[in-house]
Design a protein around this motif. Structure first.
Motif, PDB file in Angstrom:
ATOM      1  N   GLN A 338       0.826  -1.209   0.000  1.00 43.82           N
ATOM      2  CA  GLN A 338       0.000   0.000   0.000  1.00 43.82           C
ATOM      3  C   GLN A 338       0.863   1.263   0.000  1.00 43.82           C
ATOM      4  OE1 GLN A 338      -3.068   0.700  -0.374  1.00 43.82           O
ATOM      5  NE2 GLN A 338      -3.620   2.544   0.776  1.00 43.82           N
ATOM      6  N   TRP A 339       1.871   1.295   0.867  1.00 46.44           N
ATOM      7  CA  TRP A 339       2.680   2.508   0.984  1.00 46.44           C
ATOM      8  C   TRP A 339       3.734   2.608  -0.109  1.00 46.44           C
ATOM      9  CZ3 TRP A 339       0.254   6.064   3.270  1.00 46.44           C
ATOM     10  CH2 TRP A 339      -0.651   5.744   4.286  1.00 46.44           C
ATOM     11  N   GLU A 340       4.086   1.450  -0.690  1.00 49.56           N
ATOM     12  CA  GLU A 340       4.914   1.508  -1.906  1.00 49.56           C
ATOM     13  C   GLU A 340       4.106   2.106  -3.047  1.00 49.56           C
ATOM     14  OE1 GLU A 340       6.636  -2.300  -2.793  1.00 49.56           O
ATOM     15  OE2 GLU A 340       8.006  -2.218  -1.089  1.00 49.56           O
ATOM     16  N   MET A 341       2.864   1.686  -3.179  1.00 48.46           N
ATOM     17  CA  MET A 341       1.963   2.252  -4.195  1.00 48.46           C
ATOM     18  C   MET A 341       1.879   3.774  -4.044  1.00 48.46           C
ATOM     19  SD  MET A 341      -0.838   1.754  -6.379  1.00 48.46           S
ATOM     20  CE  MET A 341      -1.845   0.324  -5.993  1.00 48.46           C
ATOM     21  N   LYS A 342       1.834   4.253  -2.819  1.00 50.29           N
ATOM     22  CA  LYS A 342       1.695   5.686  -2.572  1.00 50.29           C
ATOM     23  C   LYS A 342       3.034   6.431  -2.572  1.00 50.29           C
ATOM     24  CE  LYS A 342      -2.745   5.824  -0.190  1.00 50.29           C
ATOM     25  NZ  LYS A 342      -3.280   7.122  -0.565  1.00 50.29           N
ATOM     26  N   GLY A 343       4.114   5.688  -2.756  1.00 48.80           N
ATOM     27  CA  GLY A 343       5.396   6.331  -3.020  1.00 48.80           C
ATOM     28  C   GLY A 343       6.138   6.897  -1.836  1.00 48.80           C
ATOM     29  N   VAL A 344       5.796   6.483  -0.597  1.00 45.22           N
ATOM     30  CA  VAL A 344       6.474   7.028   0.579  1.00 45.22           C
ATOM     31  C   VAL A 344       7.970   6.702   0.502  1.00 45.22           C
ATOM     32  CG1 VAL A 344       6.607   7.002   3.096  1.00 45.22           C
ATOM     33  CG2 VAL A 344       4.379   6.817   1.959  1.00 45.22           C
ATOM     34  N   PRO A 345       8.857   7.703   0.597  1.00 45.69           N
ATOM     35  CA  PRO A 345      10.290   7.485   0.363  1.00 45.69           C
ATOM     36  C   PRO A 345      10.947   6.444   1.259  1.00 45.69           C
ATOM     37  CG  PRO A 345       9.796   9.834   0.321  1.00 45.69           C
ATOM     38  CD  PRO A 345       8.551   9.146   0.774  1.00 45.69           C
ATOM     39  N   LEU A 346      10.560   6.413   2.546  1.00 45.18           N
ATOM     40  CA  LEU A 346      11.181   5.462   3.474  1.00 45.18           C
ATOM     41  C   LEU A 346      10.126   4.724   4.285  1.00 45.18           C
ATOM     42  CD1 LEU A 346      14.183   7.438   5.059  1.00 45.18           C
ATOM     43  CD2 LEU A 346      14.325   5.603   3.367  1.00 45.18           C
ATOM     44  N   ARG A 347      10.384   3.437   4.504  1.00 49.03           N
ATOM     45  CA  ARG A 347       9.534   2.657   5.414  1.00 49.03           C
ATOM     46  C   ARG A 347      10.371   2.281   6.629  1.00 49.03           C
ATOM     47  NH1 ARG A 347       8.203  -1.479   2.179  1.00 49.03           N
ATOM     48  NH2 ARG A 347       9.519  -3.131   3.047  1.00 49.03           N
ATOM     49  N   LEU A 348       9.823   2.492   7.807  1.00 48.23           N
ATOM     50  CA  LEU A 348      10.500   2.125   9.049  1.00 48.23           C
ATOM     51  C   LEU A 348       9.762   0.936   9.649  1.00 48.23           C
ATOM     52  CD1 LEU A 348      11.714   4.556  11.833  1.00 48.23           C
ATOM     53  CD2 LEU A 348      10.608   2.390  12.394  1.00 48.23           C
ATOM     54  N   GLU A 349      10.438  -0.208   9.747  1.00 54.59           N
ATOM     55  CA  GLU A 349       9.844  -1.406  10.340  1.00 54.59           C
ATOM     56  C   GLU A 349      10.380  -1.566  11.756  1.00 54.59           C
ATOM     57  OE1 GLU A 349      10.843  -4.661   7.760  1.00 54.59           O
ATOM     58  OE2 GLU A 349      10.152  -3.604   5.966  1.00 54.59           O
ATOM     59  N   ILE A 350       9.467  -1.853  12.687  1.00 53.91           N
ATOM     60  CA  ILE A 350       9.872  -2.051  14.088  1.00 53.91           C
ATOM     61  C   ILE A 350       9.113  -3.257  14.662  1.00 53.91           C
ATOM     62  CG2 ILE A 350       8.184  -0.341  14.942  1.00 53.91           C
ATOM     63  CD1 ILE A 350      11.636  -0.632  16.482  1.00 53.91           C
ATOM     64  N   GLY A 351       9.848  -4.231  15.164  1.00 53.37           N
ATOM     65  CA  GLY A 351       9.236  -5.426  15.739  1.00 53.37           C
ATOM     66  C   GLY A 351       9.902  -5.783  17.064  1.00 53.37           C
ATOM     67  N   PRO A 352       9.463  -6.877  17.699  1.00 56.82           N
ATOM     68  CA  PRO A 352       9.993  -7.255  19.025  1.00 56.82           C
ATOM     69  C   PRO A 352      11.518  -7.406  19.053  1.00 56.82           C
ATOM     70  CG  PRO A 352       8.045  -8.553  18.498  1.00 56.82           C
ATOM     71  CD  PRO A 352       8.387  -7.785  17.265  1.00 56.82           C
ATOM     72  N   LYS A 353      12.086  -8.081  18.024  1.00 59.18           N
ATOM     73  CA  LYS A 353      13.551  -8.281  18.009  1.00 59.18           C
ATOM     74  C   LYS A 353      14.281  -6.952  17.842  1.00 59.18           C
ATOM     75  CE  LYS A 353      13.796 -13.081  16.491  1.00 59.18           C
ATOM     76  NZ  LYS A 353      14.198 -14.000  15.402  1.00 59.18           N
ATOM     77  N   ASP A 354      13.690  -6.067  17.016  1.00 57.90           N
ATOM     78  CA  ASP A 354      14.305  -4.745  16.826  1.00 57.90           C
ATOM     79  C   ASP A 354      14.343  -3.981  18.143  1.00 57.90           C
ATOM     80  OD1 ASP A 354      14.555  -4.969  13.937  1.00 57.90           O
ATOM     81  OD2 ASP A 354      12.380  -4.731  13.849  1.00 57.90           O
ATOM     82  N   ILE A 355      13.243  -4.061  18.902  1.00 55.97           N
ATOM     83  CA  ILE A 355      13.169  -3.339  20.182  1.00 55.97           C
ATOM     84  C   ILE A 355      14.233  -3.876  21.149  1.00 55.97           C
ATOM     85  CG2 ILE A 355      11.706  -2.858  22.198  1.00 55.97           C
ATOM     86  CD1 ILE A 355       9.282  -2.996  20.215  1.00 55.97           C
ATOM     87  N   GLU A 356      14.389  -5.202  21.153  1.00 63.57           N
ATOM     88  CA  GLU A 356      15.426  -5.825  21.997  1.00 63.57           C
ATOM     89  C   GLU A 356      16.815  -5.284  21.651  1.00 63.57           C
ATOM     90  OE1 GLU A 356      15.618 -10.125  22.106  1.00 63.57           O
ATOM     91  OE2 GLU A 356      13.411 -10.236  22.263  1.00 63.57           O
ATOM     92  N   ASN A 357      17.050  -5.100  20.338  1.00 62.85           N
ATOM     93  CA  ASN A 357      18.372  -4.668  19.866  1.00 62.85           C
ATOM     94  C   ASN A 357      18.491  -3.146  19.726  1.00 62.85           C
ATOM     95  OD1 ASN A 357      19.304  -7.345  19.608  1.00 62.85           O
ATOM     96  ND2 ASN A 357      18.279  -7.531  17.614  1.00 62.85           N
ATOM     97  N   ASN A 358      17.454  -2.412  20.183  1.00 63.15           N
ATOM     98  CA  ASN A 358      17.441  -0.949  20.094  1.00 63.15           C
ATOM     99  C   ASN A 358      17.727  -0.463  18.653  1.00 63.15           C
ATOM    100  OD1 ASN A 358      17.065   1.591  21.410  1.00 63.15           O
ATOM    101  ND2 ASN A 358      19.264   1.956  21.219  1.00 63.15           N
ATOM    102  N   GLN A 359      17.003  -1.104  17.703  1.00 62.09           N
ATOM    103  CA  GLN A 359      17.220  -0.750  16.303  1.00 62.09           C
ATOM    104  C   GLN A 359      15.889  -0.776  15.550  1.00 62.09           C
ATOM    105  OE1 GLN A 359      19.710  -3.983  14.870  1.00 62.09           O
ATOM    106  NE2 GLN A 359      17.935  -5.207  14.300  1.00 62.09           N
ATOM    107  N   CYS A 360      15.923  -0.326  14.317  1.00 63.19           N
ATOM    108  CA  CYS A 360      14.787  -0.471  13.414  1.00 63.19           C
ATOM    109  C   CYS A 360      15.343  -0.756  12.022  1.00 63.19           C
ATOM    110  CB  CYS A 360      13.915   0.783  13.400  1.00 63.19           C
ATOM    111  SG  CYS A 360      14.762   2.223  12.713  1.00 63.19           S
ATOM    112  N   VAL A 361      14.465  -1.121  11.107  1.00 64.95           N
ATOM    113  CA  VAL A 361      14.864  -1.345   9.715  1.00 64.95           C
ATOM    114  C   VAL A 361      14.318  -0.190   8.873  1.00 64.95           C
ATOM    115  CG1 VAL A 361      14.767  -2.914   7.745  1.00 64.95           C
ATOM    116  CG2 VAL A 361      14.742  -3.838  10.077  1.00 64.95           C
ATOM    117  N   LEU A 362      15.173   0.460   8.100  1.00 63.17           N
ATOM    118  CA  LEU A 362      14.734   1.486   7.143  1.00 63.17           C
ATOM    119  C   LEU A 362      14.816   0.891   5.738  1.00 63.17           C
ATOM    120  CD1 LEU A 362      16.370   4.883   8.247  1.00 63.17           C
ATOM    121  CD2 LEU A 362      14.016   4.108   8.598  1.00 63.17           C
ATOM    122  N   VAL A 363      13.714   0.983   4.996  1.00 62.15           N
ATOM    123  CA  VAL A 363      13.652   0.438   3.638  1.00 62.15           C
ATOM    124  C   VAL A 363      13.387   1.577   2.653  1.00 62.15           C
ATOM    125  CG1 VAL A 363      12.595  -1.282   2.119  1.00 62.15           C
ATOM    126  CG2 VAL A 363      12.646  -1.665   4.611  1.00 62.15           C
TER     127      VAL A 363
END
Length: 478
Positions: A338-363
């Motif tokens: 959906q958000w790729e269709m709408k062209g948003v420049p960056l996607r930030l993914e945050i899940g349980p493992k990311d929170i444990e590691n104090n990180q996120c994924v930027l796509v």
């Protein structure tokens, strides 16, 4: 079949049918809807937000160059329109007329403005008295109406939104400098904010604005190799001033006529963004004008700590960028599509493992490249990534233009290139209208501009063999 696969299949592939791909994006990315008024579109919130961001940037640029915003009526009396012969003839086929006020027929028909030169001239004649009043540097944001036969969202519709600048100057030199200044403002808007490379140049007499002495243009190349006129700036000399009796007391106390310019860009720029940067998954928006620069997608959002962290991040990021937190109950895959269709420049993914590691994924939207970012470094990492996306899509568009720009020195070469390739064809030209028309008849190409950056491809015009005067970019255009 995944939700994402279904979403992607909803768009016609870009290289299969470019026109249908474009229409699919306009509708499915929720930029526009068709109106019951034939030839007119409705700008939906997401589409309007893109235009709003363009206007915000450009309005600041206009004010920084000394321009003031005004508002003119939308109606022009026919008698006023008739005052400048070339101008009215140029617009006559596209004019919409109001013939009745209530049940009474109007003595003087009213034109719904296709452009506002005549209204500004009428106003200038009332308010200009002395050289001390000059320059007058006005701009207005409005919609205009041109009764187009064939329409396409953003590119050509019967009503569209734009800005139109109108200025008066004491000397021809000042007016010419203004004309060039505004063309450079438009080029900066496109290249530094919309990430669209442009060619700057002068229009031929055949292609210039009705009533102008000279028209300058920025020409952009779309993904399919067709050109899009993306902004124009016109030098009027003192022709309109004579027609509308605009005079002022000069420094030597004699009555003089001022010199005039006008210039404009429109919602056509939204179409340019779609056709320059988009891909098979939908829009790719330049960060400067994206309604949302980052979308936060929680992974395993049913876990309380995930949504809590996502909301905390959204509040943090809103201090320096435009953020959307997708807290809907759709699957992550659906949200990605959906958000790729709408062209948003960056996607930030945050899940349980990311929170444990104090990180996120930027796509990145442009190439789907993923980077892991420490949450403590987001304030610097995120703007840096947005800049990387912006520069990458500019370079991709520039490469497309370079790959699709060709030179030809004979008519046979021009015809062969025009039949085999879509893009710009550069040739020399003698300056004669007959040769410009021959290029259209035999190769299907219109003159895009005589670029400021000239080259010498040969000594003669490919159409007639006479000595060449200038180099021209030719192309097929929207």
């Amino acid at each position: 079949m995944s939700d994402k696969k279904k979403m992607v299949e909803a768009i016609t592939p870009i290289d299969q049918d470019f026109a249908q791909w474009y229409t699919d994006i306009c509708l499915k990315a929720e930029l526009v809807d068709y109106s019951t008024v034939k030839g007119c579109v409705i700008l939906r919130p997401y589409g309007y937000a893109i235009w709003e961001n363009i206007t915000r940037i450009l309005d600041k640029m206009l004010k920084n160059t000394g321009h003031e915003n005004v508002a003119m009526p939308m109606f022009i009396p026919e008698s006023l329109l008739q005052k400048e012969k070339d101008h009215v003839e140029g617009f006559a086929p596209e004019v919409a007329w109001v013939t009745h006020g209530g049940e009474e027929e109007l003595e003087d028909r009213l034109c719904v403005r296709p452009t506002s030169e005549t209204l500004f001239c009428d106003h200038f004649a009332h308010i200009l008295h002395s050289w001390r009043d000059l320059p007058l540097k006005y701009n207005q944001w409005c919609s205009v109406v041109r009764w187009e036969k064939s329409t396409r969202p953003f590119l050509r519709s019967r009503e569209f939104w734009w800005q139109e600048g109108h200025t008066l100057h004491e000397t021809a030199e000042e007016a010419k400098a203004e004309t060039e200044l505004m063309l450079n403002v438009y080029a900066d808007l496109c290249e530094k904010h919309l990430m669209i490379p442009v060619v700057k140049g002068k229009k031929t007499d055949k292609e210039k604005f009705a009533g102008a002495e000279a028209t300058y243009t920025i020409e952009a190349m779309m993904h399919d190799g067709k050109a899009l006129q993306s902004g124009t700036s016109h030098y009027f000399g003192d022709g309109f001033a004579h027609a509308f009796d605009i005079q002022f007391a000069g420094r030597d106390n004699t009555l003089q006529h001022p010199f005039q310019t006008s210039w404009g860009v429109s919602t056509r720029l939204v179409g340019a963004i779609i056709m320059t940067h988009g891909d098979d998954e939908g829009l790719i928006l330049p960060p400067a004008i994206a309604p949302y620069q980052v979308v936060i997608v929680p992974i395993a959002s049913h876990k309380p700590s995930v949504m809590e962290k996502a909301e905390e991040l959204a509040a943090r990021l809103r201090k320096f960028c435009r953020v959307k937190l997708d807290a809907s109950d759709n699957s992550p895959g659906w949200k990605f599509a959906q958000w790729e269709m709408k062209g948003v420049p960056l996607r930030l993914e945050i899940g349980p493992k990311d929170i444990e590691n104090n990180q996120c994924v930027l796509v990145r939207r442009d190439n789907r490249e993923k980077v892991f970012v420490n949450l403590d470094e987001l304030e610097t990492a995120l703007p840096a990534q947005l800049d990387v996306v912006a520069q990458a899509i500019f370079q991709k568009a520039l490469q497309n233009r370079e790959n699709r720009t060709f030179s030809a020195s004979t008519m046979d070469e021009v015809i062969r290139l025009a039949s085999e390739k879509n893009g710009y064809i550069k040739t020399m030209w003698c300056g004669d209208l007959a040769c410009e028309e021959k290029m259209k008849e035999e190769a299907g190409l219109s003159s895009r501009c005589m670029p400021f950056e000239q080259e010498t491809i040969s000594d003669v015009c490919p159409c007639c063999g006479k000595p060449a005067k200038t180099m021209v970019y030719w192309g097929k255009a929207y």
